[in-house]
Motif scaffolding. Sequence first.
Motif, short mmCIF file in Angstrom:
data_model
loop_
_atom_site.label_atom_id
_atom_site.label_comp_id
_atom_site.label_asym_id
_atom_site.label_seq_id
_atom_site.Cartn_x
_atom_site.Cartn_y
_atom_site.Cartn_z
N UNK A 3 11.08 -5.06 -24.30
CA UNK A 3 11.95 -3.91 -24.08
C UNK A 3 11.49 -3.15 -22.84
N UNK A 4 12.41 -2.44 -22.22
CA UNK A 4 12.07 -1.58 -21.11
C UNK A 4 11.32 -0.37 -21.66
N UNK A 5 10.15 -0.11 -21.12
CA UNK A 5 9.33 0.99 -21.59
C UNK A 5 9.57 2.20 -20.69
N UNK A 6 9.95 3.35 -21.28
CA UNK A 6 10.13 4.55 -20.45
C UNK A 6 8.85 4.88 -19.70
N UNK A 7 8.96 5.36 -18.47
CA UNK A 7 7.76 5.57 -17.65
C UNK A 7 6.77 6.57 -18.24
N UNK A 8 7.24 7.49 -19.07
CA UNK A 8 6.35 8.49 -19.66
C UNK A 8 5.53 7.94 -20.83
N UNK A 9 5.96 6.82 -21.38
CA UNK A 9 5.34 6.33 -22.60
C UNK A 9 3.91 5.85 -22.41
N UNK A 10 3.66 5.04 -21.42
CA UNK A 10 2.30 4.52 -21.22
C UNK A 10 1.28 5.64 -20.97
N UNK A 11 1.58 6.62 -20.08
CA UNK A 11 0.62 7.72 -19.91
C UNK A 11 0.41 8.51 -21.22
N UNK A 12 1.45 8.65 -22.02
CA UNK A 12 1.32 9.35 -23.30
C UNK A 12 0.38 8.57 -24.23
#
Length: 89
Positions: A3-12
């Motif tokens: 799935x496409x991961x929103x850019x804010x998710x990994x830093x969170x």
Amino acid sequence: MPRSVPPELEPWIEQLAPALGLTAEEVPTNLLLGLTGQVAHGVTRPAAPVTTYLMGLAVAAGISPQEATRLVKHELAAWEETHPQEDDA
């Protein structure tokens, strides 16, 4: 397909995981996003975070994330057989 991961998710995840005593590498992001999407559409949206929580408890008790996913998918298939969507009726 991942799935496409929103850019804010990994830093969170990188911020939250250590606060919970985990590493970001321990978080199966794509697995969780895919499965919760299936649950949200197959059962109801509020079932997605509850399912994720239950999976977390199961993993903490010793089940692998992959086995927890297999079990959830099995139960989801059983749910969908006995609870057809309005579109399917």
